[in-house]
Write a protein that holds these residues in place. Structure first.
Motif, PDB file in Angstrom:
ATOM      1  N   SER A 408      37.152  41.734  46.312  1.00 29.81           N
ATOM      2  CA  SER A 408      38.189  40.749  46.018  1.00 29.81           C
ATOM      3  C   SER A 408      39.320  41.372  45.212  1.00 29.81           C
ATOM      4  CB  SER A 408      37.598  39.570  45.244  1.00 29.81           C
ATOM      5  OG  SER A 408      36.979  38.677  46.125  1.00 29.81           O
ATOM      6  N   THR A 409      40.465  40.693  45.239  1.00 30.64           N
ATOM      7  CA  THR A 409      41.676  41.171  44.575  1.00 30.64           C
ATOM      8  C   THR A 409      42.123  40.132  43.549  1.00 30.64           C
ATOM      9  OG1 THR A 409      43.136  40.048  46.110  1.00 30.64           O
ATOM     10  CG2 THR A 409      42.374  42.248  46.747  1.00 30.64           C
ATOM     11  N   PRO A 410      43.145  40.471  42.746  1.00 31.33           N
ATOM     12  CA  PRO A 410      43.658  39.470  41.792  1.00 31.33           C
ATOM     13  C   PRO A 410      44.090  38.177  42.490  1.00 31.33           C
ATOM     14  CG  PRO A 410      44.526  41.625  41.250  1.00 31.33           C
ATOM     15  CD  PRO A 410      43.787  41.782  42.551  1.00 31.33           C
ATOM     16  N   ILE A 411      44.482  38.265  43.742  1.00 38.59           N
ATOM     17  CA  ILE A 411      44.887  37.058  44.473  1.00 38.59           C
ATOM     18  C   ILE A 411      43.694  36.119  44.636  1.00 38.59           C
ATOM     19  CG2 ILE A 411      45.720  36.190  46.692  1.00 38.59           C
ATOM     20  CD1 ILE A 411      47.326  38.797  46.959  1.00 38.59           C
ATOM     21  N   ASP A 412      42.549  36.690  45.028  1.00 39.39           N
ATOM     22  CA  ASP A 412      41.340  35.869  45.172  1.00 39.39           C
ATOM     23  C   ASP A 412      40.973  35.240  43.834  1.00 39.39           C
ATOM     24  OD1 ASP A 412      40.447  36.578  47.993  1.00 39.39           O
ATOM     25  OD2 ASP A 412      40.701  38.548  47.103  1.00 39.39           O
ATOM     26  N   PHE A 413      41.088  36.066  42.787  1.00 41.77           N
ATOM     27  CA  PHE A 413      40.774  35.573  41.451  1.00 41.77           C
ATOM     28  C   PHE A 413      41.659  34.382  41.096  1.00 41.77           C
ATOM     29  CE2 PHE A 413      41.662  35.500  36.915  1.00 41.77           C
ATOM     30  CZ  PHE A 413      40.392  35.514  36.371  1.00 41.77           C
ATOM     31  N   ALA A 414      42.971  34.545  41.285  1.00 44.84           N
ATOM     32  CA  ALA A 414      43.917  33.490  40.898  1.00 44.84           C
ATOM     33  C   ALA A 414      43.611  32.191  41.636  1.00 44.84           C
ATOM     34  CB  ALA A 414      45.347  33.946  41.183  1.00 44.84           C
ATOM     35  N   TYR A 415      43.372  32.288  42.945  1.00 42.56           N
ATOM     36  CA  TYR A 415      43.116  31.066  43.709  1.00 42.56           C
ATOM     37  C   TYR A 415      41.760  30.467  43.379  1.00 42.56           C
ATOM     38  CZ  TYR A 415      47.402  31.224  46.354  1.00 42.56           C
ATOM     39  OH  TYR A 415      48.712  31.186  46.686  1.00 42.56           O
ATOM     40  N   SER A 416      40.816  31.293  42.914  1.00 45.73           N
ATOM     41  CA  SER A 416      39.518  30.719  42.556  1.00 45.73           C
ATOM     42  C   SER A 416      39.632  29.912  41.265  1.00 45.73           C
ATOM     43  CB  SER A 416      38.467  31.813  42.410  1.00 45.73           C
ATOM     44  OG  SER A 416      38.590  32.435  41.158  1.00 45.73           O
ATOM     45  N   ILE A 417      40.630  30.231  40.439  1.00 43.02           N
ATOM     46  CA  ILE A 417      40.852  29.445  39.211  1.00 43.02           C
ATOM     47  C   ILE A 417      41.463  28.096  39.603  1.00 43.02           C
ATOM     48  CG2 ILE A 417      42.065  29.360  36.990  1.00 43.02           C
ATOM     49  CD1 ILE A 417      40.060  31.583  37.003  1.00 43.02           C
ATOM     50  N   HIS A 418      42.557  28.157  40.365  1.00 46.92           N
ATOM     51  CA  HIS A 418      43.244  26.930  40.769  1.00 46.92           C
ATOM     52  C   HIS A 418      44.328  27.308  41.774  1.00 46.92           C
ATOM     53  CE1 HIS A 418      45.538  23.218  40.547  1.00 46.92           C
ATOM     54  NE2 HIS A 418      44.489  22.686  39.951  1.00 46.92           N
ATOM     55  N   SER A 419      44.596  26.438  42.734  1.00 42.51           N
ATOM     56  CA  SER A 419      45.639  26.805  43.710  1.00 42.51           C
ATOM     57  C   SER A 419      46.980  27.007  43.028  1.00 42.51           C
ATOM     58  CB  SER A 419      45.817  25.773  44.818  1.00 42.51           C
ATOM     59  OG  SER A 419      44.958  24.717  44.684  1.00 42.51           O
ATOM     60  N   GLU A 420      47.256  26.211  41.995  1.00 41.14           N
ATOM     61  CA  GLU A 420      48.549  26.355  41.335  1.00 41.14           C
ATOM     62  C   GLU A 420      48.670  27.711  40.660  1.00 41.14           C
ATOM     63  OE1 GLU A 420      50.591  24.335  42.989  1.00 41.14           O
ATOM     64  OE2 GLU A 420      51.711  24.983  41.220  1.00 41.14           O
ATOM     65  N   VAL A 421      47.546  28.192  40.098  1.00 44.09           N
ATOM     66  CA  VAL A 421      47.566  29.515  39.464  1.00 44.09           C
ATOM     67  C   VAL A 421      47.912  30.565  40.519  1.00 44.09           C
ATOM     68  CG1 VAL A 421      46.181  31.238  38.241  1.00 44.09           C
ATOM     69  CG2 VAL A 421      45.897  28.811  37.716  1.00 44.09           C
ATOM     70  N   GLY A 422      47.323  30.426  41.694  1.00 43.39           N
ATOM     71  CA  GLY A 422      47.635  31.361  42.774  1.00 43.39           C
ATOM     72  C   GLY A 422      49.076  31.237  43.217  1.00 43.39           C
ATOM     73  N   ASN A 423      49.528  29.998  43.418  1.00 43.18           N
ATOM     74  CA  ASN A 423      50.866  29.792  43.969  1.00 43.18           C
ATOM     75  C   ASN A 423      51.982  30.223  43.015  1.00 43.18           C
ATOM     76  OD1 ASN A 423      49.846  28.771  46.332  1.00 43.18           O
ATOM     77  ND2 ASN A 423      49.922  26.643  45.649  1.00 43.18           N
ATOM     78  N   THR A 424      51.693  30.242  41.726  1.00 40.58           N
ATOM     79  CA  THR A 424      52.746  30.596  40.761  1.00 40.58           C
ATOM     80  C   THR A 424      52.533  31.972  40.162  1.00 40.58           C
ATOM     81  OG1 THR A 424      51.522  29.544  38.969  1.00 40.58           O
ATOM     82  CG2 THR A 424      53.137  28.172  40.124  1.00 40.58           C
ATOM     83  N   MET A 425      51.612  32.747  40.733  1.00 42.07           N
ATOM     84  CA  MET A 425      51.299  34.067  40.181  1.00 42.07           C
ATOM     85  C   MET A 425      52.478  35.019  40.350  1.00 42.07           C
ATOM     86  SD  MET A 425      48.056  36.541  40.793  1.00 42.07           S
ATOM     87  CE  MET A 425      48.110  36.658  42.544  1.00 42.07           C
ATOM     88  N   THR A 426      52.828  35.712  39.270  1.00 41.45           N
ATOM     89  CA  THR A 426      53.906  36.694  39.361  1.00 41.45           C
ATOM     90  C   THR A 426      53.378  38.107  39.142  1.00 41.45           C
ATOM     91  OG1 THR A 426      54.354  36.336  37.029  1.00 41.45           O
ATOM     92  CG2 THR A 426      55.725  35.137  38.609  1.00 41.45           C
ATOM     93  N   ALA A 427      52.266  38.223  38.406  1.00 41.66           N
ATOM     94  CA  ALA A 427      51.698  39.543  38.159  1.00 41.66           C
ATOM     95  C   ALA A 427      50.253  39.367  37.727  1.00 41.66           C
ATOM     96  CB  ALA A 427      52.483  40.283  37.062  1.00 41.66           C
ATOM     97  N   ALA A 428      49.473  40.444  37.786  1.00 41.44           N
ATOM     98  CA  ALA A 428      48.081  40.375  37.368  1.00 41.44           C
ATOM     99  C   ALA A 428      47.767  41.553  36.466  1.00 41.44           C
ATOM    100  CB  ALA A 428      47.162  40.394  38.583  1.00 41.44           C
ATOM    101  N   ARG A 429      46.975  41.280  35.445  1.00 42.69           N
ATOM    102  CA  ARG A 429      46.518  42.335  34.555  1.00 42.69           C
ATOM    103  C   ARG A 429      45.026  42.469  34.702  1.00 42.69           C
ATOM    104  NH1 ARG A 429      50.435  41.440  30.266  1.00 42.69           N
ATOM    105  NH2 ARG A 429      49.420  39.516  29.683  1.00 42.69           N
ATOM    106  N   VAL A 430      44.548  43.700  34.855  1.00 42.97           N
ATOM    107  CA  VAL A 430      43.116  43.958  34.865  1.00 42.97           C
ATOM    108  C   VAL A 430      42.813  44.890  33.702  1.00 42.97           C
ATOM    109  CG1 VAL A 430      41.213  45.040  36.106  1.00 42.97           C
ATOM    110  CG2 VAL A 430      42.793  43.540  37.324  1.00 42.97           C
ATOM    111  N   ASN A 431      41.916  44.461  32.844  1.00 44.07           N
ATOM    112  CA  ASN A 431      41.579  45.201  31.625  1.00 44.07           C
ATOM    113  C   ASN A 431      42.840  45.604  30.860  1.00 44.07           C
ATOM    114  OD1 ASN A 431      38.911  44.980  32.481  1.00 44.07           O
ATOM    115  ND2 ASN A 431      39.050  46.892  33.619  1.00 44.07           N
ATOM    116  N   GLY A 432      43.814  44.697  30.830  1.00 43.56           N
ATOM    117  CA  GLY A 432      45.004  44.913  30.028  1.00 43.56           C
ATOM    118  C   GLY A 432      46.132  45.645  30.731  1.00 43.56           C
TER     119      GLY A 432
END
Ligand code: MN
Length: 731
Positions: A408-432
């Motif tokens: 899985s990727t940060p995209i999968d992660f974001a959408y698993s939290i909430h669709s809005e989190v996925g739809n408004t995602m601008t960037a992802a941080r992994v371990n900072g």
């Protein structure tokens, strides 16, 4: 060598004497010297040299007859975490296997634990197993925890409770899953001592008070069982004990009893030579005592999922006290006590046994991925924990465990939290660290999603990057919905133009007393549905307006003439033309630009008739505008607007930059802007972790083209990770 260290080491040496080869004992000693050097000067809380801890952990493992590499790794298990020793050094001195075991233990040590509801706990346990890769890592970690629990009385109260809770919720269940019953019991009892000190004391005091009575019962039954077996000619041994404290404690609470009322506290174990004798012994026991109906369990024929095998029966003694007897062979007993760890012990004495053919280890083999390709030797050395090969477990910044499909990727992660989190995602941080959306998540990663209300939504590429069906479905939904909104905008424009041609104003048909009949006439539930259909091409605007016109005439005939009310016009402002905006159907009205999306000349725009402040102009892709579309009472307040080509103007718009900190970065940004002759009207920086900043800018531009040029140039400034358009906070 320190006296305490020497004592610990001697105890370990005695344990390994019997089963570890001389050359490996030499390596073990080397590891001791290495660990002693690395931990020099460090003390445990009780004042003893720190190195006594890893030695004690190795001794626990030696008791289970674990292999030399496991023991060496145990001696070094805190070196990476607590001293300056590196992975490379351990590779050089002790080989890659030992180094990887140590690394694995270190990784588990770094997993942050917070108490959660049961579902989260199960995910955390799975994450532990999935992270370990080699099952020996888990076994070392469990031995480490066992020794820490044994020495927990030196810790602060808060730490005692926290560690005990973690032990009860993570380590004991994992020990159970791996069949390590003996350690599981000890972990549970030691945790209970800190989690419910009074309950624990009451129970252990009660057992202690009645020690003589219990002892007598245990002895009497054991002797009777021994005699019965001897008479039947069955060779075997009988052991008796009280059940472990936590199991009695649980019975008290589950059955709502007092300690005195729980009788089922005696446990007997019969160990015989063969499976046949197990059943023979069962016959003897049932001759001696009356069996309790429904309590006979044949785990020999049907082993427990963790590999446990035994016959269980509960019988009633002469005093009417029920007790349980477990009957098993020596091999089964090893498995029952040490579980997966027994594997190594079993291996010691049976070098020639092909493990692949041993039925006993079938459950262990199930842990293996592609095990059919693994030769027996390899199988022993690299017992992998691949129970969760198709899953990955990651943390939210708050410490919740999220379970995703492997890769899985940060995209999968974001959408698993909430669709809005996925739809408004601008960037992802992994371990900072900011990572590309396509990067693969690994077990134990801490994943954080940066989102902005002004984000443009998912891109179509995301469908290809996402691994989970959930994310793909949600992205698809977004596009469907967005298309609908595009359709509504287009349909509405066409419909309104047609209305005007027919001399009807929109407010005439959106009046409260008219609209329901109109909608019924055109067979739509809402105006948006009709616009969407027109935009999609399912209905022409001419047809819609013709039908509406008929209905309107019918209604107007019915309605008393005085009742025809005009809608309140929005306030008009002189010089509307200076705004550079043409509002369809409204000649001279006040126009302002929405702060949420700060449109610039050239953006696709739409107008919203505000209550008393004229027309507010939004970008058609502005989330606020699309959200407002959906409100029924706002229907009819939308109006088509366009840029006046003959009246150029300069507007302020907001940008958001994600940057990594460096000297004079802000200066470089302002230089770019001044080179492009773009006025900067506001700048604010916001510190993010790991040396990252977000910078919001307001710039003045006269066209979308110009803005795109600014965006492109800013993107090229070294240190700028990402540039977005956002709502300007200052205008
Ligand atoms: Mn440790």
């Amino acid at each position: 060598m320190d006296k305490q260290v020497q004592e610990c080491w001697t105890a370990l040496e005695e344990r390994v004497q019997g089963y570890i080869a001389a050359a490996d004992r030499e390596r073990l000693h080397e590891a001791l010297l290495f660990a002693e050097e690395a931990h020099r000067g460090q003390k445990r809380r009780d004042g003893s040299p720190f190195v006594t801890h890893p030695i004690a952990v190795a001794e626990i493992l030696a008791e289970m007859c674990m292999d030399a590499e496991t023991l060496i790794a145990a001696l070094l298990h805190d070196c990476i975490e607590d001293t300056g020793v590196t992975h490379e050094e351990i590779v050089k001195r002790f080989g890659i296997t030992v180094a990887e075991l140590v690394e694995g233990v270190t990784k588990l040590t770094r997993v942050q634990y917070t108490s959660k509801e049961e579902e989260q706990m199960e995910n955390l346990r799975k994450m532990f197993l999935a992270m370990a890769k080699d099952i020996r890592v888990i076994i070392i970690k469990i031995a480490d925890r066992l020794h820490n629990m044994r020495t927990m009385n030196h810790q602060r109260e808060e730490k005692q409770r926290m560690k005990s809770l973690e032990t009860m919720e993570i380590y004991a269940p994992i020990a159970h899953r791996l069949g390590m019953q003996k350690i599981k019991w000890e972990l549970e009892d030691r945790s209970l001592e800190y989690l419910d000190p009074y309950g624990y004391k009451e129970l252990s005091d009660s057992l202690e008070r009645n020690k003589a009575v219990h002892g007598e019962i245990l002895d009497r039954v054991r002797t009777a069982l021994e005699n019965g077996m001897r008479e039947a000619g069955i060779h075997g041994e009988v052991f008796s004990r009280l059940k472990h404290i936590y199991s009695i404690y649980r019975k008290v609470f589950e059955q709502h009893k007092t300690f005195g009322e729980v009788y089922d506290i005696y446990a007997f174990r019969v160990i015989v030579d063969s499976v046949q004798d197990c059943y023979n012994a069962l016959g003897v026991i049932h001759d001696l005592y009356k069996p309790v109906l429904g309590r006979l369990k044949d785990y020999i024929a049907v082993p427990k999922p963790n590999g446990y095998q035994s016959l269980h029966t509960t019988v009633v003694g002469r005093e009417g006290i029920p007790f349980e007897v477990q009957i098993r062979t020596q091999e089964m007993h090893q498995m029952a006590e040490y579980g997966v760890a027994a594997h190594w012990k079993y291996k010691q004495g049976m070098a020639d046994v092909k493990l692949g053919t041993e039925k006993n280890f079938e459950w262990v083999r199930r842990l293996l991925e592609n095990q059919q390709d693994t030769d027996p030797e390899e199988f022993v050395r690299t017992l992998k924990v691949d129970m969760f090969a198709d899953e990955v477990f990651v943390f939210t910044p708050k410490g919740d465990v999220i379970n995703l499909p492997a890769h899985s990727t940060p995209i999968d992660f974001a959408y698993s939290i909430h669709s809005e989190v996925g739809n408004t995602m601008t960037a992802a941080r992994v371990n900072g660290h900011i990572v590309p959306f396509s990067s693969e998540l690994k077990n134990g990663d801490v994943v954080e999603v940066l989102s902005s209300k002004a984000a443009h939504g998912p891109s179509r590429d995301w469908m290809k990057i996402a691994r989970s069906n959930e994310a793909r479905t949600k992205i698809r939904q977004w596009f469907k919905r967005e298309r609908r909104e595009e359709n509504i905008i287009h349909g509405r424009a066409s419909f309104e133009a047609e209305l005007r041609r027919n001399g009807i104003s929109l407010s005439e048909i959106t009046a409260e007393d008219v609209l329901p009949a109109i909608l019924k006439k055109v067979s739509f539930n809402t105006l948006d549905d009709m616009y969407a259909a027109i935009g999609y091409g399912g209905l022409t605007s001419q047809k819609a307006v013709n039908r509406i016109k008929d209905e309107l005439m019918r209604i107007n005939k019915l309605r008393p003439q005085t009742g025809k009310k005009k809608p309140a016009d929005p306030p008009k402002a002189a010089g509307g033309s200076t705004t550079g905006i043409v509002v369809e159907g409204l000649d001279n009205c006040l126009v302002k630009f929405a702060r949420c999306c700060t449109p610039v000349p050239g953006d696709a725009i739409i107008g919203f008739i505000t209550k008393g402040y004229g027309v507010s102009v939004h970008r058609t892709d502005c989330p606020n505008a699309t959200a407002a579309w959906k409100k029924d009472h706002d229907k009819g307040r939308w109006v088509g607007v366009s840029w006046r080509m003959d009246a150029p103007m300069t507007l302020s718009t907001g940008l958001e930059l994600y940057v990594s900190d460096r000297d004079s970065l802000v200066m470089d940004i302002t230089t770019v802007l001044s080179t492009l002759k773009t006025r900067l009207t506001a700048l604010a920086t916001h510190k993010l972790p790991e040396g990252r900043y977000s910078i919001t800018l307001s710039v003045e531009v006269d066209s979308l083209q110009k803005l795109n040029q600014v965006l492109a140039r800013l993107q090229q400034v070294p240190g700028v990770l990402r540039v977005n358009r956002v709502g300007a906070r200052t205008a």
